[in-house]
Design a protein around this motif. Structure first.
Motif: not given
Length: 267
Positions: A126-130
């Motif tokens: 659930s971690i968005a890309p930079a």
């Protein structure tokens, strides 16, 4: 008294009892029924479970024995239970950590018979890309007399798609690369472009934004009158000469920094 009964069958069993004294005098008979259910319910069956989810909460759904209680575990830890009303259950588990998890479930019926387990594996990302970075003009707003410009930028290697104003149209990007470009067709005035990165699990980054002021314009400030000549000369043999007094159509093509636009002017 306490008497153990053996050989009971599944379902309804009729039980009767009589007491006798030392002289074999018998009491009246008492009757009772015992219902036997020692069979485990069928194991729950999960509905389609995605291999990867982009949220830390997930509704585990499926089928189980009607009215059984379905217990759900994540990595062996109890996470919740739900009744299989009409044979369907839904249990939402929350607080999932990033990475792979074993999800299991069993069903318990009214007599506490426990089924075998159902299992699945879910990977949480659930971690968005930079956020992508616009490098054209150092990322600063600028103005141009062009009607079309190319924006360039960088992004994280886990980016799957680059969106400009929520669209991938006119974007050039190969997943896994760290650079991208976008062809912007400008309108006269301010043009705002918002660039986002989306990874393979549909997590969306924040945006980098740039405003481009286009001063591109075309103006015709003169009217040219063309009078059809009374005689003609044929050059190189070609098509028939125009008829005196005919309408002449002139094709005018103008260029602005590599952009061509053709218009017909009728005189």
């Amino acid at each position: 008294f306490n008497i153990s009964l053996a050989g009971l069958v599944q379902g309804e069993n009729g039980i009767s009892a009589i007491a006798r004294d030392d002289l074999n005098n018998a009491s009246s008979t008492v009757y009772s029924n015992i219902f036997v259910d020692s069979l485990s319910p069928i194991a729950p069956v999960f509905y389609s479970v995605p291999a990867t989810i982009n949220t830390t909460a997930y509704a585990v759904t499926g089928t189980a024995e009607t009215n059984s209680l379905v217990n759900v575990y994540v990595d062996g830890v109890f996470k919740g239970a739900g009744v299989a009303t009409g044979g369907n259950f839904s249990v939402t588990v929350s607080g999932l950590l990033q990475g792979s998890h074993d999800v299991t479930a069993n069903a318990t019926d009214a007599l506490d018979n426990i089924s075998s387990i159902a299992s699945a594996v879910i990977f949480v990302d659930s971690i968005a890309p930079a956020d992508p970075v616009i490098t054209t003009n150092g990322g600063a707003n600028f103005s141009t007399i062009n009607a079309r410009v190319t924006l360039n930028g960088t992004c994280a290697a886990d980016t799957a798609v680059i969106l400009v104003n929520n669209s991938a149209t006119n974007v050039t990007y190969t997943p896994g690369n760290t650079s991208w470009s976008y062809v912007a067709n400008l309108n006269a005035g301010n043009n705002v472009y918002s660039v986002k990165a989306v990874d393979a699990y549909n997590n969306q980054s924040g945006a980098d934004t740039i405003t481009i002021l286009s001063t591109f314009e075309i103006s015709l400030d003169k009217v040219v009158t063309v009078q059809a000549p009374s005689s003609y000369v044929t050059l190189g043999g070609g098509a028939a000469d125009p008829v005196p007094g005919a309408t002449l159509i002139y094709a005018i093509t103008y260029y602005n920094y590599g952009i061509a636009s053709a218009n017909n002017i009728v005189v």
